[in-house]
Design an enzyme around this catalytic site. Structure first.
Site, PDB file in Angstrom:
ATOM      1  N   TYR A  38       0.908  -1.165  -0.024  1.00 28.28           N
ATOM      2  CA  TYR A  38       0.034   0.045  -0.198  1.00 28.28           C
ATOM      3  C   TYR A  38       1.300   1.307   0.349  1.00 28.28           C
ATOM      4  O   TYR A  38       2.191   1.285   0.507  1.00 28.28           O
ATOM      5  CB  TYR A  38      -0.780  -0.292   1.240  1.00 28.28           C
ATOM      6  CG  TYR A  38      -2.021  -1.084   0.745  1.00 28.28           C
ATOM      7  CD1 TYR A  38      -3.003  -0.934   0.453  1.00 28.28           C
ATOM      8  CD2 TYR A  38      -2.043  -1.756   1.679  1.00 28.28           C
ATOM      9  CE1 TYR A  38      -4.082  -1.831   0.461  1.00 28.28           C
ATOM     10  CE2 TYR A  38      -2.671  -3.904   1.728  1.00 28.28           C
ATOM     11  CZ  TYR A  38      -3.222  -3.156   0.540  1.00 28.28           C
ATOM     12  OH  TYR A  38      -4.346  -4.600   0.874  1.00 28.28           O
ATOM     13  N   LYS A  44       0.618  -0.973  10.669  1.00 30.99           N
ATOM     14  CA  LYS A  44       1.611  -2.684  10.657  1.00 30.99           C
ATOM     15  C   LYS A  44       2.715  -3.029   9.916  1.00 30.99           C
ATOM     16  O   LYS A  44       3.890  -3.481  10.254  1.00 30.99           O
ATOM     17  CB  LYS A  44       0.479  -3.058   9.675  1.00 30.99           C
ATOM     18  CG  LYS A  44      -0.995  -3.739  10.440  1.00 30.99           C
ATOM     19  CD  LYS A  44      -0.228  -4.727  11.806  1.00 30.99           C
ATOM     20  CE  LYS A  44      -2.207  -5.119  12.293  1.00 30.99           C
ATOM     21  NZ  LYS A  44      -1.873  -6.123  12.635  1.00 30.99           N
TER      22      LYS A  44
END
Length: 223
Positions: free
Chosen positions: A14, A42
């Site tokens: 991402y 994360k």
């Protein structure tokens, strides 16, 4: 003697990457403006873990580490409180559209067995490992939940999702990340499939078992 860290696919693919194929060698761009907090957290977490494990000052005993990067985790739970996956199922039912976002899910039991497999194999030391045993769309998940649990009060509209409305907003990081997934263009190629063979790969069975658990624990609302 060894750590198996459960990270996430969110740390891989991402942040306006503009790629169509991802492997464990890829990292989410945690400095991208507008990156969702979940993806950023994360990524920062896993990067820090690798920094510590590769630093002889902090890792005096040379403890090994392997990382597992699961996609959308589904399946029955051992705990009665609401999980992230449960919240996503509930959100899917509330949205009137069928979201055709192509991606992967993984049964929580496969995640657990994969953790054990990575712990037991020395050749897994120092590796990242995507966990994504079930190819699916969010529309598939919603359809199964509604069809199989209609009598239990599960409802939801399933209108076609107008992906064209997002095209003008692709400068936004979140839209730029998810638009190609809505078009079915993004895929993944795990580099270490030999470490673990998935056991739970039927989406319908996994969703049915998950929904049964969620309804039993009252972690999802009925209408």
């Amino acid at each position: 003697k060894k750590i198996v860290l459960t990270s996430s696919e969110a740390a891989v693919a991402y942040g306006k990457q503009n790629k169509l194929m991802y492997t464990e060698n890829d990292w989410t761009n945690d400095r991208a403006a507008g990156l969702a907090d979940y993806m950023k957290s994360k990524t920062l977490e896993e990067r820090r873990a690798w920094q510590l494990i590769n630093d002889p000052i902090h890792n005096l005993n040379g403890v090994a580490m392997a990382v597992i990067n699961p996609a959308f985790v589904i399946g029955p739970s051992l705990v009665p409180w609401a999980r992230y996956s449960a919240k996503q199922i509930e959100q899917l039912l509330q949205v009137p559209f069928n979201i055709p976002m192509l991606g992967y899910a993984v049964d929580v039991r496969d995640v657990a067995q994969m953790q054990i497999a990575l712990m037991a194999q020395p050749q897994a030391d120092g590796t990242r490992n995507l966990a994504m045993g079930i190819r699916m769309t969010m529309a598939d998940v919603k359809r199964i939940a509604i069809q199989d649990f209609k009598e239990q009060g599960i409802r939801g509209r399933q209108w076609p999702f107008p992906t064209a409305v997002l095209r003008p907003f692709q400068f936004n990081t979140t839209v730029a990340d998810f638009y190609p997934r809505l078009k079915g263009r993004v895929d993944y190629r795990p580099l270490h499939p030999e470490f673990y063979q998935y056991r739970h790969t039927d989406l319908k069975t996994t969703i049915d078992e998950m929904m049964t658990q969620l309804l039993k624990d009252r972690a999802i609302k009925t209408k």
